[in-house]
Design a protein around this motif. Structure first.
Motif, PDB file in Angstrom:
ATOM      1  N   ALA A 157      -9.725   6.591  30.714  1.00 19.85           N
ATOM      2  CA  ALA A 157     -10.653   6.844  31.807  1.00 19.85           C
ATOM      3  C   ALA A 157     -11.007   5.480  32.395  1.00 19.85           C
ATOM      4  O   ALA A 157     -11.906   4.805  31.925  1.00 19.85           O
ATOM      5  CB  ALA A 157     -11.890   7.565  31.296  1.00 19.85           C
ATOM      6  N   ALA A 158     -10.254   5.081  33.404  1.00 23.51           N
ATOM      7  CA  ALA A 158     -10.404   3.737  33.972  1.00 23.51           C
ATOM      8  C   ALA A 158     -11.818   3.515  34.491  1.00 23.51           C
ATOM      9  O   ALA A 158     -12.382   4.372  35.161  1.00 23.51           O
ATOM     10  CB  ALA A 158      -9.391   3.538  35.087  1.00 23.51           C
ATOM     11  N   THR A 159     -12.359   2.356  34.163  1.00 21.48           N
ATOM     12  CA  THR A 159     -13.672   2.007  34.654  1.00 21.48           C
ATOM     13  C   THR A 159     -13.526   1.280  35.967  1.00 21.48           C
ATOM     14  O   THR A 159     -12.475   0.745  36.285  1.00 21.48           O
ATOM     15  CB  THR A 159     -14.418   1.137  33.616  1.00 21.48           C
ATOM     16  N   LYS A 160     -14.608   1.238  36.720  1.00 21.01           N
ATOM     17  CA  LYS A 160     -14.559   0.702  38.071  1.00 21.01           C
ATOM     18  C   LYS A 160     -15.187  -0.687  38.135  1.00 21.01           C
ATOM     19  O   LYS A 160     -16.205  -0.955  37.516  1.00 21.01           O
ATOM     20  CB  LYS A 160     -15.319   1.668  38.988  1.00 21.01           C
ATOM     21  N   VAL A 161     -14.582  -1.551  38.928  1.00 21.52           N
ATOM     22  CA  VAL A 161     -15.122  -2.883  39.162  1.00 21.52           C
ATOM     23  C   VAL A 161     -16.402  -2.738  39.986  1.00 21.52           C
ATOM     24  O   VAL A 161     -16.402  -2.090  41.030  1.00 21.52           O
ATOM     25  CB  VAL A 161     -14.100  -3.768  39.914  1.00 21.52           C
ATOM     26  N   THR A 162     -17.496  -3.344  39.488  1.00 20.05           N
ATOM     27  CA  THR A 162     -18.764  -3.278  40.219  1.00 20.05           C
ATOM     28  C   THR A 162     -19.210  -4.640  40.736  1.00 20.05           C
ATOM     29  O   THR A 162     -20.089  -4.711  41.582  1.00 20.05           O
ATOM     30  CB  THR A 162     -19.890  -2.689  39.342  1.00 20.05           C
ATOM     31  N   LYS A 163     -18.619  -5.716  40.198  1.00 24.19           N
ATOM     32  CA  LYS A 163     -18.910  -7.051  40.716  1.00 24.19           C
ATOM     33  C   LYS A 163     -17.776  -7.995  40.359  1.00 24.19           C
ATOM     34  O   LYS A 163     -16.960  -7.719  39.485  1.00 24.19           O
ATOM     35  CB  LYS A 163     -20.249  -7.587  40.207  1.00 24.19           C
ATOM     36  N   ILE A 164     -17.771  -9.118  41.058  1.00 28.95           N
ATOM     37  CA  ILE A 164     -16.769 -10.154  40.833  1.00 28.95           C
ATOM     38  C   ILE A 164     -17.497 -11.440  40.505  1.00 28.95           C
ATOM     39  O   ILE A 164     -18.503 -11.770  41.137  1.00 28.95           O
ATOM     40  CB  ILE A 164     -15.893 -10.332  42.088  1.00 28.95           C
ATOM     41  N   VAL A 165     -17.003 -12.139  39.496  1.00 30.66           N
ATOM     42  CA  VAL A 165     -17.540 -13.452  39.145  1.00 30.66           C
ATOM     43  C   VAL A 165     -16.460 -14.474  39.454  1.00 30.66           C
ATOM     44  O   VAL A 165     -15.376 -14.438  38.867  1.00 30.66           O
ATOM     45  CB  VAL A 165     -17.961 -13.511  37.660  1.00 30.66           C
ATOM     46  N   PHE A 166     -16.764 -15.362  40.394  1.00 37.36           N
ATOM     47  CA  PHE A 166     -15.831 -16.403  40.817  1.00 37.36           C
ATOM     48  C   PHE A 166     -16.274 -17.705  40.166  1.00 37.36           C
ATOM     49  O   PHE A 166     -17.377 -18.178  40.406  1.00 37.36           O
ATOM     50  CB  PHE A 166     -15.851 -16.539  42.345  1.00 37.36           C
ATOM     51  N   VAL A 167     -15.420 -18.277  39.329  1.00 37.43           N
ATOM     52  CA  VAL A 167     -15.752 -19.510  38.621  1.00 37.43           C
ATOM     53  C   VAL A 167     -14.949 -20.662  39.212  1.00 37.43           C
ATOM     54  O   VAL A 167     -13.720 -20.648  39.208  1.00 37.43           O
ATOM     55  CB  VAL A 167     -15.468 -19.391  37.108  1.00 37.43           C
ATOM     56  N   GLY A 168     -15.674 -21.657  39.712  1.00 42.55           N
ATOM     57  CA  GLY A 168     -15.068 -22.868  40.244  1.00 42.55           C
ATOM     58  C   GLY A 168     -15.585 -24.065  39.462  1.00 42.55           C
ATOM     59  O   GLY A 168     -16.001 -23.947  38.309  1.00 42.55           O
ATOM     60  N   LYS A 169     -15.559 -25.205  40.106  1.00 42.46           N
ATOM     61  CA  LYS A 169     -16.028 -26.432  39.467  1.00 42.46           C
ATOM     62  C   LYS A 169     -16.671 -27.299  40.543  1.00 42.46           C
ATOM     63  O   LYS A 169     -16.052 -27.601  41.563  1.00 42.46           O
ATOM     64  CB  LYS A 169     -14.855 -27.165  38.810  1.00 42.46           C
ATOM     65  N   GLN A 170     -17.911 -27.680  40.304  1.00 43.32           N
ATOM     66  CA  GLN A 170     -18.640 -28.472  41.290  1.00 43.32           C
ATOM     67  C   GLN A 170     -18.034 -29.861  41.464  1.00 43.32           C
ATOM     68  O   GLN A 170     -17.865 -30.341  42.571  1.00 43.32           O
ATOM     69  CB  GLN A 170     -20.110 -28.585  40.893  1.00 43.32           C
ATOM     70  N   ASN A 171     -17.704 -30.518  40.369  1.00 42.40           N
ATOM     71  CA  ASN A 171     -17.168 -31.878  40.407  1.00 42.40           C
ATOM     72  C   ASN A 171     -15.683 -31.848  40.062  1.00 42.40           C
ATOM     73  O   ASN A 171     -15.279 -32.219  38.973  1.00 42.40           O
ATOM     74  CB  ASN A 171     -17.931 -32.774  39.425  1.00 42.40           C
ATOM     75  N   ALA A 172     -14.875 -31.396  41.014  1.00 39.48           N
ATOM     76  CA  ALA A 172     -13.441 -31.239  40.780  1.00 39.48           C
ATOM     77  C   ALA A 172     -12.652 -32.322  41.505  1.00 39.48           C
ATOM     78  O   ALA A 172     -13.096 -32.859  42.518  1.00 39.48           O
ATOM     79  CB  ALA A 172     -13.001 -29.860  41.277  1.00 39.48           C
ATOM     80  N   CYS A 173     -11.462 -32.602  40.978  1.00 37.90           N
ATOM     81  CA  CYS A 173     -10.555 -33.523  41.666  1.00 37.90           C
ATOM     82  C   CYS A 173     -10.044 -32.831  42.936  1.00 37.90           C
ATOM     83  O   CYS A 173     -10.236 -31.637  43.133  1.00 37.90           O
ATOM     84  CB  CYS A 173      -9.395 -33.908  40.760  1.00 37.90           C
TER      85      CYS A 173
END
Length: 145
Positions: A48-64
């Motif tokens: 019984a597939a569950t549904k996506v209710t939110k997305i978490v986008f992970v980046g980096k503040q101090n990136a090259c």
């Protein structure tokens, strides 16, 4: 055993070099290889597939610069896939400044490259993870599951 360990370490070094980033310390903490950056990790869900209710986008503040370009491209692809107005809420976190907020998602599905895009259900269970260089089509496919 020592030969296997040496081979593994050489393989990791080569994968960082192939990723195009001159500074491996700019990868996500705990990253082992960037070679799986384009491969979405399949979710282990019940029939019984569950549904996506939110997305978490992970980046980096101090990136090259190279990591910054990948993060920005991933963010743009996500925005395009979600449309205007966005179909789902998106929580944007930075691994280097908000690691404690990223930890619950990383424990469920460890990231190996940035950006990491977690597709989460209503119970905060990670259903899918896309990471590294992702396309709008990959995001749309993850949303369609």
């Amino acid at each position: 055993m020592m030969t296997q360990l040496t081979s593994l370490l050489i393989g990791l070094a080569l994968s960082f070099a192939a990723a195009g980033c001159s500074n491996p310390s700019n990868a996500a903490p705990g990253a082992a290889s960037a070679s799986t950056a384009n491969a979405p990790l399949a979710a282990s869900t019940s029939p019984a597939a569950t549904k996506v209710t939110k997305i978490v986008f992970v980046g980096k503040q101090n990136a090259c610069d190279c990591t910054r370009r990948t993060i920005d491209a991933g963010w743009a692809a996500l925005q395009k896939a979600l449309g205007t107005p966005a179909k789902l809420p998106v929580e944007r976190l930075q691994i280097d400044t908000e690691g404690e907020m990223v930890a619950p998602y990383r424990k469920q599905k460890p990231m190996m490259a940035l950006p990491a895009i977690y597709f989460v259900d209503g119970k905060n269970v990670v259903l899918e993870l896309l990471q590294g260089e992702v396309s709008e089509a990959q995001i749309a496919a993850a949303l369609g599951k």
